[in-house]
Enzyme design. Structure first.
Site, PDB file in Angstrom:
ATOM      1  NE  ARG A  60      78.487  84.058  27.797  1.00  0.00           N
ATOM      2  CZ  ARG A  60      77.657  84.687  26.956  1.00  0.00           C
ATOM      3  NH1 ARG A  60      76.458  85.031  27.363  1.00  0.00           N
ATOM      4  NH2 ARG A  60      78.011  84.964  25.728  1.00  0.00           N
ATOM      5  CD  GLU A  97      79.018  86.487  11.588  1.00  0.00           C
ATOM      6  OE1 GLU A  97      78.978  86.197  12.792  1.00  0.00           O
ATOM      7  OE2 GLU A  97      78.898  85.673  10.660  1.00  0.00           O
TER       8      GLU A  97
END
Ligand code: AMP
Length: 172
Positions: A60, A97
């Site tokens: 994006r 993460e």
């Protein structure tokens, strides 16, 4: 002003995995007024700042980065996931993460004469943006700032980017 942007971003709970609230910008991209406003506001602080290139991260960051580059009348440089760029590349791996990721840039995309604006849609933990800045700097270019449509404040991404100027249009 901000309402037009916020009204065109929707929360998708548990995407792409349980516990993540995904900020879906598809309605904003579809709305010409909201899209135009987001691009103008992202670019606004960076006119007359000697920016020579905008860098955007797959995927994006390509959309917002290209449009901001057009607004600032400079070129656009894509940072891609591993294995997608056809010419000589520089790579950086970084921790997410869960797991890790890799970004690449063409080795001739930037030089020490470049002053770069980094653009992405969302600043979350800051890992992607920090790795991007390091990759850009490895080519000798300088970072002017990192700009985001959305910053997720509680993830403290800004701390990871403490060496850089940041600019976020919307905070959640
Ligand atoms: P981070 O490296 O944690 O700052 O994550 C930033 C990257 O992941 C950006 O390229 C975003 O497009 C994407 N991202 C992270 N969290 C979200 C979210 N909640 N909604 C939409 N995109 C996200």
């Amino acid at each position: 002003m901000t309402d037009l942007l916020k009204d065109n971003i929707r929360d998708i709970p548990d995407f792409p995995k349980s516990g993540i609230i995904f900020k879906d910008i598809s309605p904003l991209l579809k709305n010409p007024q909201a899209l135009k406003q987001s691009i103008q506001q992202l670019a606004q602080p960076f006119f007359n700042q000697n920016i020579t290139a905008v860098v955007g991260m797959e995927a994006r960051g390509f959309i917002f980065g290209s449009l901001v580059a057009l607004e600032l009348s400079v070129g656009f440089i894509p940072l891609r996931k591993a294995g997608k760029l056809p010419y000589n590349v520089k790579s950086i791996s970084y921790n997410l993460e869960y797991g890790s990721a890799c970004l690449e840039i063409h080795s001739d995309a930037l030089t020490q004469n470049d002053l770069v604006l980094v653009i992405d849609d969302v600043l979350a933990t800051g890992g992607t943006a920090k790795a991007s800045c390091e990759l850009i700097e490895s080519l000798g270019a300088q970072i002017k700032a990192c700009a985001f449509l959305i910053e997720l404040d509680e993830l403290n991404g800004k701390e990871k980017l403490s060496n850089y100027q940041t600019h976020s249009l919307l905070h959640y």
